[in-house]
Design a protein around this motif. Structure first.
Motif, PDB file in Angstrom:
ATOM      1  N   PRO A 167       0.799  -1.293   0.090  1.00  0.00           N
ATOM      2  CA  PRO A 167      -0.095  -0.137  -0.147  1.00  0.00           C
ATOM      3  C   PRO A 167       0.729   1.176   0.049  1.00  0.00           C
ATOM      4  O   PRO A 167       0.294   2.242  -0.869  1.00  0.00           O
ATOM      5  CB  PRO A 167      -0.930  -0.157   1.333  1.00  0.00           C
ATOM      6  N   ASP A 168       1.767   1.337   0.839  1.00  0.00           N
ATOM      7  CA  ASP A 168       2.639   2.641   0.830  1.00  0.00           C
ATOM      8  C   ASP A 168       3.294   2.939  -0.456  1.00  0.00           C
ATOM      9  O   ASP A 168       3.285   4.162  -1.020  1.00  0.00           O
ATOM     10  CB  ASP A 168       3.664   2.453   1.890  1.00  0.00           C
TER      11      ASP A 168
ATOM     12  N   ALA B 232      -1.133   6.258   4.946  1.00  0.00           N
ATOM     13  CA  ALA B 232      -2.546   5.909   4.700  1.00  0.00           C
ATOM     14  C   ALA B 232      -3.364   6.835   5.068  1.00  0.00           C
ATOM     15  O   ALA B 232      -4.654   6.809   4.537  1.00  0.00           O
ATOM     16  CB  ALA B 232      -2.860   4.516   5.601  1.00  0.00           C
TER      17      ALA B 232
ATOM     18  N   SER C 268      -8.529   8.052   9.526  1.00  0.00           N
ATOM     19  CA  SER C 268      -8.812   6.694   9.569  1.00  0.00           C
ATOM     20  C   SER C 268      -9.591   6.442  11.089  1.00  0.00           C
ATOM     21  O   SER C 268      -8.862   6.784  12.103  1.00  0.00           O
ATOM     22  CB  SER C 268      -7.738   5.509   9.520  1.00  0.00           C
TER      23      SER C 268
ATOM     24  N   LEU D   7       1.741   2.153   9.838  1.00  0.00           N
ATOM     25  CA  LEU D   7       1.311   2.742   8.551  1.00  0.00           C
ATOM     26  C   LEU D   7       1.926   4.476   8.301  1.00  0.00           C
ATOM     27  O   LEU D   7       1.631   4.897   7.296  1.00  0.00           O
ATOM     28  CB  LEU D   7      -0.354   2.888   8.601  1.00  0.00           C
TER      29      LEU D   7
END
Length: 418
Positions: free
Chosen positions: A5-6, A325, A355, A373
């Protein structure tokens, strides 16, 4: 290419930067089907690419995966001719498919970022000069300083081959010449010999493709196609300068031929200094006859394509950008998880990515989650905060903590953080 994801966040940023530049130059977005009738794609594929197309049948339907975004564009323009405004300027960023041998930096599924300008009956050669201006702006905004757009005109090679009596082998010779940067002049000469060329034919041809700078204009050839190519190339060079492309960022390179048969004039390839092993990271050219299979109307075009997947795969690991994120993680200090929801919504309404941690876990585990994250702030909601309508905001990098502040005050501190 599958990314964690990063890395995907960084990939998306690179894609969005390219998209922003394209729109700034006045290009309009377009999307075309990944699947096409094989007859559509194979009509103008040609060269090595035709051998790499993924082709299959479903019932009686013969289909292929698109190998680039240009051939589908030609069909789209022909189909929508009466509703489009010309010159039609479009950009498309999407996946294409080629059955190449997988290796580092080469994938069978990859993203291309294309722009094209299609004219109705005619298209100024100055449009060819605008393409390097877009390339220059894109790579500058991506943070690359040392790159060079190599530019040529296929009419020069075509005209020379006509004068040399090799017209019937133009396509095969072009495919071989396009390998010079990959395999070197000696191996290219050997492949040309296999095609039946004599040493007397090969030597001046390689001398021609070795020309750079202004030398191309002094090569002796009386063929009219050759002369047209020289004149067009000079017009493009002059136009590039007027578009603001510094001379250090482009060069004439007649070894750039391009393997696709549909190119008819100007061709480009772009190389990053210090990363020549990647190959060209942006290529394209002029195609005057591409839409001829779909319509009898002359629709000349010119375009470029950035190989985003290859570019990111090779260079994405070198970026110092931070991928997160979210900017803030909203957590409960005592298990009242539902209290996190309106706080997270408030941050998002203020333009902050937020989030909410919705699992029942110890607070230390929530800190570990934010750390993994790379989330820089944590907004903590406990009994006191719920009662007073406040939050406790913690800067996870500095350790600084702000207690009893409003959601608006917390949002300001997050926005003002370096």
């Amino acid at each position: 290419m599958e990314l964690l994801p990063d890395r995907q966040i960084l990939f998306n940023r690179m894609r969005d930067t390219i998209c922003g530049v394209y729109e700034r130059f006045g290009f309009l977005p377009l999307d075309t089907p990944i699947l096409e009738y094989s007859s559509v794609l194979l009509a103008k594929a040609g060269g090595e690419t035709e051998k790499q197309i993924y082709r299959f049948t479903k019932g009686d339907t013969d289909m292929s995966l698109r190998f680039d975004l240009t051939v589908p564009l030609a069909k789209y323009v022909a189909k929508n001719y009466h509703t489009l405004a010309f010159p039609f300027r479009r950009y498309q960023i999407g996946k294409v498919y080629r059955g190449e041998r997988p290796q580092k930096g080469r994938f069978r599924e990859f993203y291309q970022c294309d722009i094209d300008v299609v004219g109705d009956g005619q298209l100024s050669v100055l449009t060819d000069a605008e393409m390097p201006a877009v390339i220059y702006t894109v790579f500058k905004e991506l943070g690359f300083e040392n790159f060079t757009v190599h530019i040529a005109n296929r009419k020069i090679i075509k005209g020379y081959l006509q004068e040399a009596g090799l017209t019937d082998k133009t396509a095969e010779i072009s495919v071989v010449l396009d390998k010079i940067k990959k395999i070197g002049a000696e191996k290219v000469a050997a492949e040309l010999a296999v095609l039946g060329l004599s040493q007397a034919q090969i030597k001046p041809l390689l001398q021609l493709t070795a020309l750079t700078g202004a030398d191309f204009a002094r090569f002796s050839c009386v063929d009219e196609t050759f002369k047209t190519g020289v004149a067009e190339l000079q017009t493009v060079i002059d136009g590039m300068k007027r578009f603001g492309v510094p001379e250090k960022n482009f060069t004439v390179d007649l070894s750039i031929v391009r393997g696709l048969d549909y190119y008819t004039g100007t061709v480009y390839e772009t190389f990053l200094a210090g990363h020549e092993n990647i190959g060209s990271v942006c290529s394209g050219g002029r195609y005057d006859n591409l839409a001829g299979y779909y319509t009898d109307k002359p629709l000349p075009g010119v375009g470029i394509s950035i190989g985003l997947t290859r570019l990111f795969d090779k260079l994405g690991s070198e970026t110092s950008a931070i991928a997160r994120a979210a900017q803030v993680l909203v957590v409960s200090a005592d298990g009242a998880i539902e209290a996190c929801l309106p706080v997270a919504a408030s941050f998002r309404a203020a333009g902050i990515s937020a989030s909410a941690y919705l699992e029942d876990a110890k607070l230390k585990n929530k800190f570990k989650y934010a750390d993994r994250l790379g989330i820089p702030f944590m907004a903590i909601i406990g009994e006191t905060e719920r009662k007073n309508g406040t939050v406790t905001l913690k800067n996870l990098a500095s350790g600084e903590q702000f207690e009893g502040i409003t959601e608006n005050q917390a949002a300001i501190k997050i926005k003002d953080a370096p």
